[in-house]
Design a protein around this motif. Sequence first.
Motif, PDB file in Angstrom:
ATOM      1  N   SER A   1       0.840  -1.203   0.000  1.00 10.55           N
ATOM      2  CA  SER A   1       0.000   0.000   0.000  1.00 10.55           C
ATOM      3  C   SER A   1       0.874   1.252   0.000  1.00 10.55           C
ATOM      4  O   SER A   1       2.056   1.218   0.362  1.00 10.55           O
TER       5      SER A   1
ATOM      6  N   ARG B   1      -4.846   0.436   5.328  1.00 14.92           N
ATOM      7  CA  ARG B   1      -3.993  -0.240   4.340  1.00 14.92           C
ATOM      8  C   ARG B   1      -4.614  -1.592   3.990  1.00 14.92           C
ATOM      9  O   ARG B   1      -3.961  -2.634   3.975  1.00 14.92           O
ATOM     10  N   LYS B   2      -5.931  -1.552   3.698  1.00 12.41           N
ATOM     11  CA  LYS B   2      -6.670  -2.797   3.483  1.00 12.41           C
ATOM     12  C   LYS B   2      -6.196  -3.566   2.253  1.00 12.41           C
ATOM     13  O   LYS B   2      -6.426  -4.774   2.155  1.00 12.41           O
ATOM     14  N   GLU B   3      -5.538  -2.880   1.318  1.00  8.59           N
ATOM     15  CA  GLU B   3      -5.034  -3.604   0.152  1.00  8.59           C
ATOM     16  C   GLU B   3      -3.918  -4.585   0.531  1.00  8.59           C
ATOM     17  O   GLU B   3      -3.518  -5.426  -0.290  1.00  8.59           O
ATOM     18  N   ASP B   4      -3.407  -4.492   1.779  1.00  7.71           N
ATOM     19  CA  ASP B   4      -2.375  -5.413   2.245  1.00  7.71           C
ATOM     20  C   ASP B   4      -2.952  -6.643   2.949  1.00  7.71           C
ATOM     21  O   ASP B   4      -2.212  -7.567   3.286  1.00  7.71           O
TER      22      ASP B   4
ATOM     23  N   MET C   1     -12.097  -8.131   4.323  1.00 11.88           N
ATOM     24  CA  MET C   1     -11.915  -6.790   3.765  1.00 11.88           C
ATOM     25  C   MET C   1     -12.901  -5.787   4.360  1.00 11.88           C
ATOM     26  O   MET C   1     -12.613  -4.595   4.465  1.00 11.88           O
TER      27      MET C   1
ATOM     28  N   ASP D   1      -6.469   3.793 -10.213  1.00 10.33           N
ATOM     29  CA  ASP D   1      -6.230   3.192  -8.907  1.00 10.33           C
ATOM     30  C   ASP D   1      -7.285   3.632  -7.890  1.00 10.33           C
ATOM     31  O   ASP D   1      -7.719   2.835  -7.051  1.00 10.33           O
TER      32      ASP D   1
ATOM     33  N   LYS E   1     -10.488   1.708  -8.653  1.00 10.30           N
ATOM     34  CA  LYS E   1     -10.375   0.318  -8.205  1.00 10.30           C
ATOM     35  C   LYS E   1     -10.623   0.216  -6.709  1.00 10.30           C
ATOM     36  O   LYS E   1     -11.339  -0.671  -6.234  1.00 10.30           O
ATOM     37  N   LYS E   2     -10.047   1.149  -5.967  1.00 14.04           N
ATOM     38  CA  LYS E   2     -10.191   1.105  -4.513  1.00 14.04           C
ATOM     39  C   LYS E   2     -11.630   1.387  -4.092  1.00 14.04           C
ATOM     40  O   LYS E   2     -12.170   0.739  -3.185  1.00 14.04           O
TER      41      LYS E   2
END
Length: 454
Positions: free
Chosen positions: A149, A319-322, A354, A409, A412-413
């Motif tokens: 992230s 930093r939820k994409e991690d 998530m 990006d 997408k988020k």
Amino acid sequence: MATLLIADDEINILKGLKLAFEDEGYDVMTAENGLDAWNAINKNSIDLVITDLRMPGMDGYELLKKISAAYPTLPVIVLTGHGTIETAVETMRDGAVDFFTKPVDLDKLLLVVKKSISASMLQEQNRKLSEEIDKLKKQQEYSRIIGKSGKVAQMMQTIEQVAQSRASVLITGESGTGKELVANAVVNLSNRKDKPFVKVHCASLSPTLLESELFGHEKGAFTGAVSQKKGRFELADGGTIFLDEIGEIDLTTQVKILRVLQEREFERVGGEKTVSVDVRVIAATNRNLQDEVRNGRFREDLYYRLNVVHIEVPPLRERKEDIELLTIDFLKEFNKEDGRTIQGISPAARKALMAYSWPGNIRELKNTIESSVVLAKGNIIQLEDLPPQISKGEKDSSISIDFPTTMQDAEKKIILASIAFCGGNKTKAADMLDIGRKTLHRKLKEYFGEEENE
């Protein structure tokens, strides 16, 4: 949608299955023999193969063996008009995921196809995540911090910038975010990495014990002091000391730490001899030290001495994409520890992870995955294997976007967060985003290469 390849020399069956699967939304390719099917597999991206066994030229047996050898993750379902137990066992041993006799029960076949593709995509996704984790670890051999992230990347850049200096470092962040990992990374990148690295968890010691632990004591300094003892600062001479939970120490001990930072010297408890040291100080706290200063519980001069370089460790909700990377890494760890072979997380469980706000941060995620690995009934962690507070789907209505970023990006988020907020329901997510469901599916396919089922 997924692409199927159907191989059968009976034209009517071939056409019938093609129409049935196209009605379900699949892209379907056909072949009338094993050789044509094998050529199609090598030239196209195929997600699942349905093949007859008896075909002219290359038959289904040979096709199955070739696929198993060259594309071991590609699911194959076998059809035959001459089914026996021996035939079924042989095809399953050679890698088929299921075996059907003709005439085929179409409903059962559709269900098996759907499950097989989901399992295959999950396996492929986990493989890619594992490769990404390995790549991150190779790039950061000095660190066990996992993440891609924006906030983690920015934090790693700061670590690399400050590591070689002697400057004191103050690491702040909520409990469970991994502040000690940051301290380890700073030391491993510094020119003191081969020198002593001493850790002190300040909150676990009373003020009297902490003073003795930090500065040592002379023989007879107090009851039970039967011999001279070196303190942690003395043991860390030439290296680094990590003072975890620095915000918990009393004002008297704060004064002595301030002196070490300013003068690089101190006296042991009960002693008169001055001890000089060369120690770099890294401190960590989950408290707001500025508030502690205002309330008179923390010395302002010590705060500024510690806060030469400030590293803020982001909470997991920012930093939820991690989360997926961390989850796969923890799965590997606990599979090894507990002797399990959990292959991944189901889409529903992944969405719940998530959507959850993670008040306990990475520590809570790690405990959750350990519990789920132990309790999982199959080789995939399902929604019901997660703790109730997560499986019930606590919703986080906030979203964080790191700048600089691109429109793609950011979109997408937003899409991922919207689907998570709606509990995985894409129809509701599309309504909330004020776009059509087909538009949402198109964007999911464009951004992530697949469309997940509800």
